[in-house]
Scaffold this motif. Structure first.
Motif, PDB file in Angstrom:
ATOM      1  N   PHE A  22      -1.497   4.423  -3.836  1.00  0.00           N
ATOM      2  CA  PHE A  22      -2.291   3.201  -3.944  1.00  0.00           C
ATOM      3  C   PHE A  22      -2.740   2.779  -2.557  1.00  0.00           C
ATOM      4  O   PHE A  22      -2.019   2.094  -1.835  1.00  0.00           O
ATOM      5  CB  PHE A  22      -1.459   2.090  -4.607  1.00  0.00           C
ATOM      6  CG  PHE A  22      -2.233   0.821  -4.843  1.00  0.00           C
ATOM      7  CD1 PHE A  22      -3.201   0.764  -5.826  1.00  0.00           C
ATOM      8  CD2 PHE A  22      -1.998  -0.313  -4.089  1.00  0.00           C
ATOM      9  CE1 PHE A  22      -3.927  -0.394  -6.051  1.00  0.00           C
ATOM     10  CE2 PHE A  22      -2.714  -1.481  -4.301  1.00  0.00           C
ATOM     11  CZ  PHE A  22      -3.682  -1.514  -5.288  1.00  0.00           C
ATOM     12  N   LYS A  23      -3.922   3.244  -2.213  1.00  0.00           N
ATOM     13  CA  LYS A  23      -4.434   2.952  -0.870  1.00  0.00           C
ATOM     14  C   LYS A  23      -5.658   2.043  -0.972  1.00  0.00           C
ATOM     15  O   LYS A  23      -6.767   2.498  -1.193  1.00  0.00           O
ATOM     16  CB  LYS A  23      -4.826   4.250  -0.159  1.00  0.00           C
ATOM     17  CG  LYS A  23      -3.647   5.119   0.175  1.00  0.00           C
ATOM     18  CD  LYS A  23      -4.084   6.395   0.850  1.00  0.00           C
ATOM     19  CE  LYS A  23      -2.873   7.275   1.064  1.00  0.00           C
ATOM     20  NZ  LYS A  23      -3.238   8.620   1.478  1.00  0.00           N
ATOM     21  N   VAL A  24      -5.412   0.755  -0.873  1.00  0.00           N
ATOM     22  CA  VAL A  24      -6.503  -0.223  -0.866  1.00  0.00           C
ATOM     23  C   VAL A  24      -6.412  -0.937   0.478  1.00  0.00           C
ATOM     24  O   VAL A  24      -5.373  -1.539   0.784  1.00  0.00           O
ATOM     25  CB  VAL A  24      -6.359  -1.234  -2.035  1.00  0.00           C
ATOM     26  CG1 VAL A  24      -7.416  -2.326  -1.942  1.00  0.00           C
ATOM     27  CG2 VAL A  24      -6.441  -0.515  -3.374  1.00  0.00           C
ATOM     28  N   SER A  25      -7.464  -0.827   1.252  1.00  0.00           N
ATOM     29  CA  SER A  25      -7.383  -1.416   2.590  1.00  0.00           C
ATOM     30  C   SER A  25      -7.191  -2.926   2.501  1.00  0.00           C
ATOM     31  O   SER A  25      -7.731  -3.590   1.615  1.00  0.00           O
ATOM     32  CB  SER A  25      -8.649  -1.079   3.388  1.00  0.00           C
ATOM     33  OG  SER A  25      -9.754  -1.691   2.792  1.00  0.00           O
ATOM     34  N   ASP A  26      -6.385  -3.451   3.395  1.00  0.00           N
ATOM     35  CA  ASP A  26      -6.128  -4.877   3.484  1.00  0.00           C
ATOM     36  C   ASP A  26      -5.458  -5.446   2.226  1.00  0.00           C
ATOM     37  O   ASP A  26      -5.690  -6.591   1.846  1.00  0.00           O
ATOM     38  CB  ASP A  26      -7.456  -5.615   3.761  1.00  0.00           C
ATOM     39  CG  ASP A  26      -7.205  -6.990   4.369  1.00  0.00           C
ATOM     40  OD1 ASP A  26      -6.104  -7.186   4.916  1.00  0.00           O
ATOM     41  OD2 ASP A  26      -8.095  -7.842   4.265  1.00  0.00           O
ATOM     42  N   TRP A  27      -4.680  -4.619   1.525  1.00  0.00           N
ATOM     43  CA  TRP A  27      -3.998  -5.066   0.304  1.00  0.00           C
ATOM     44  C   TRP A  27      -2.811  -5.963   0.685  1.00  0.00           C
ATOM     45  O   TRP A  27      -1.903  -5.529   1.381  1.00  0.00           O
ATOM     46  CB  TRP A  27      -3.523  -3.861  -0.504  1.00  0.00           C
ATOM     47  CG  TRP A  27      -2.765  -4.220  -1.750  1.00  0.00           C
ATOM     48  CD1 TRP A  27      -1.450  -3.981  -1.995  1.00  0.00           C
ATOM     49  CD2 TRP A  27      -3.271  -4.859  -2.922  1.00  0.00           C
ATOM     50  NE1 TRP A  27      -1.098  -4.423  -3.240  1.00  0.00           N
ATOM     51  CE2 TRP A  27      -2.202  -4.992  -3.825  1.00  0.00           C
ATOM     52  CE3 TRP A  27      -4.519  -5.364  -3.298  1.00  0.00           C
ATOM     53  CZ2 TRP A  27      -2.344  -5.576  -5.081  1.00  0.00           C
ATOM     54  CZ3 TRP A  27      -4.657  -5.943  -4.544  1.00  0.00           C
ATOM     55  CH2 TRP A  27      -3.577  -6.042  -5.417  1.00  0.00           C
ATOM     56  N   ILE A  66       0.889  -1.168   0.000  1.00  0.00           N
ATOM     57  CA  ILE A  66       0.000   0.000   0.000  1.00  0.00           C
ATOM     58  C   ILE A  66       0.924   1.214   0.000  1.00  0.00           C
ATOM     59  O   ILE A  66       1.944   1.222   0.676  1.00  0.00           O
ATOM     60  CB  ILE A  66      -0.905   0.002   1.254  1.00  0.00           C
ATOM     61  CG1 ILE A  66      -1.830  -1.213   1.208  1.00  0.00           C
ATOM     62  CG2 ILE A  66      -1.702   1.289   1.354  1.00  0.00           C
ATOM     63  CD1 ILE A  66      -2.603  -1.455   2.496  1.00  0.00           C
ATOM     64  N   SER A  67       0.612   2.223  -0.803  1.00  0.00           N
ATOM     65  CA  SER A  67       1.468   3.415  -0.841  1.00  0.00           C
ATOM     66  C   SER A  67       0.583   4.664  -0.874  1.00  0.00           C
ATOM     67  O   SER A  67      -0.644   4.561  -0.870  1.00  0.00           O
ATOM     68  CB  SER A  67       2.349   3.369  -2.092  1.00  0.00           C
ATOM     69  OG  SER A  67       1.528   3.450  -3.243  1.00  0.00           O
ATOM     70  N   GLU A  68       1.224   5.823  -0.954  1.00  0.00           N
ATOM     71  CA  GLU A  68       0.478   7.088  -1.016  1.00  0.00           C
ATOM     72  C   GLU A  68      -0.459   7.105  -2.223  1.00  0.00           C
ATOM     73  O   GLU A  68      -1.582   7.553  -2.141  1.00  0.00           O
ATOM     74  CB  GLU A  68       1.463   8.273  -1.111  1.00  0.00           C
ATOM     75  CG  GLU A  68       1.929   8.803   0.220  1.00  0.00           C
ATOM     76  CD  GLU A  68       0.773   9.203   1.143  1.00  0.00           C
ATOM     77  OE1 GLU A  68      -0.090   9.987   0.727  1.00  0.00           O
ATOM     78  OE2 GLU A  68       0.742   8.693   2.283  1.00  0.00           O
TER      79      GLU A  68
END
Ligand code: FES
Length: 166
Positions: free
Chosen positions: A140-145, A136-138
């Motif tokens: 790319f914010k997908v919870s529980d990735w 997860i990055s700034e």
């Protein structure tokens, strides 16, 4: 009355035109077979030096005109795949449905060497090129990735063995 000169002319013309046709056909066939050999060469195995890839790094190359990824997985990535942590989140964890995987990749890491993933970098939905998203990055914010590949076209996502998430 038969005009022998006319008949001779027609036979000669037919022979000449027929010969040209056979020559053209033979040339096309030989040329086609030549292209086929070239196509075979283009579709054959390729050698890629991935020795400089560090754990977690991805190399994009090409084969048969398609982008291909070579990922050197980290020990943590391998552990996650081998322990099957993500199985419940995958659509077909064992690749049983319409599998095109070679026998030697029918395992939890879907590869010959656990640290190396080789995959055609084309989304199985409609052919876009997914992005490598190990974390997860700034941007790319997908919870529980859990890490993997994300297709920006319509949101399909894949694990670090190229299996599609539900
Ligand atoms: Fe990748 Fe549609 S092409 S999600």
């Amino acid at each position: 009355m038969i005009d022998k000169d006319k008949r001779k002319f027609l036979i000669s013309s037919t022979v000449v035109i027929g010969s040209i046709g056979i020559a053209a056909g033979t040339y096309s066939l030989v040329r086609y077979m030549g292209l086929s050999e070239k196509a075979k060469t283009l579709g054959g195995p390729v050698n890629i030096d991935y020795s400089k890839l560090k754990p977690g790094e991805l190399l994009t190359t090409s084969w048969r005109g398609m982008p291909v990824w070579i990922l050197r997985r980290t020990a943590e990535m391998i552990k996650k795949l081998e322990q099957g942590e993500l199985k419940s989140r995958l659509r077909d964890p064992a690749s049983l449905v319409e599998s095109q995987q070679p026998k030697y990749t029918q395992n939890n890491v879907r590869s010959l060497k656990p640290e190396i993933l080789v995959a055609v970098a084309v989304c199985t939905h409609l052919g876009c090129i997914p992005k490598f998203r190990p974390l997860i990055s700034e941007s790319f914010k997908v919870s529980d990735w859990p890490g993997g590949f994300y297709c920006p076209c319509h949101g399909s996502s894949f694990d670090l063995a190229g299996r599609v998430f539900k």
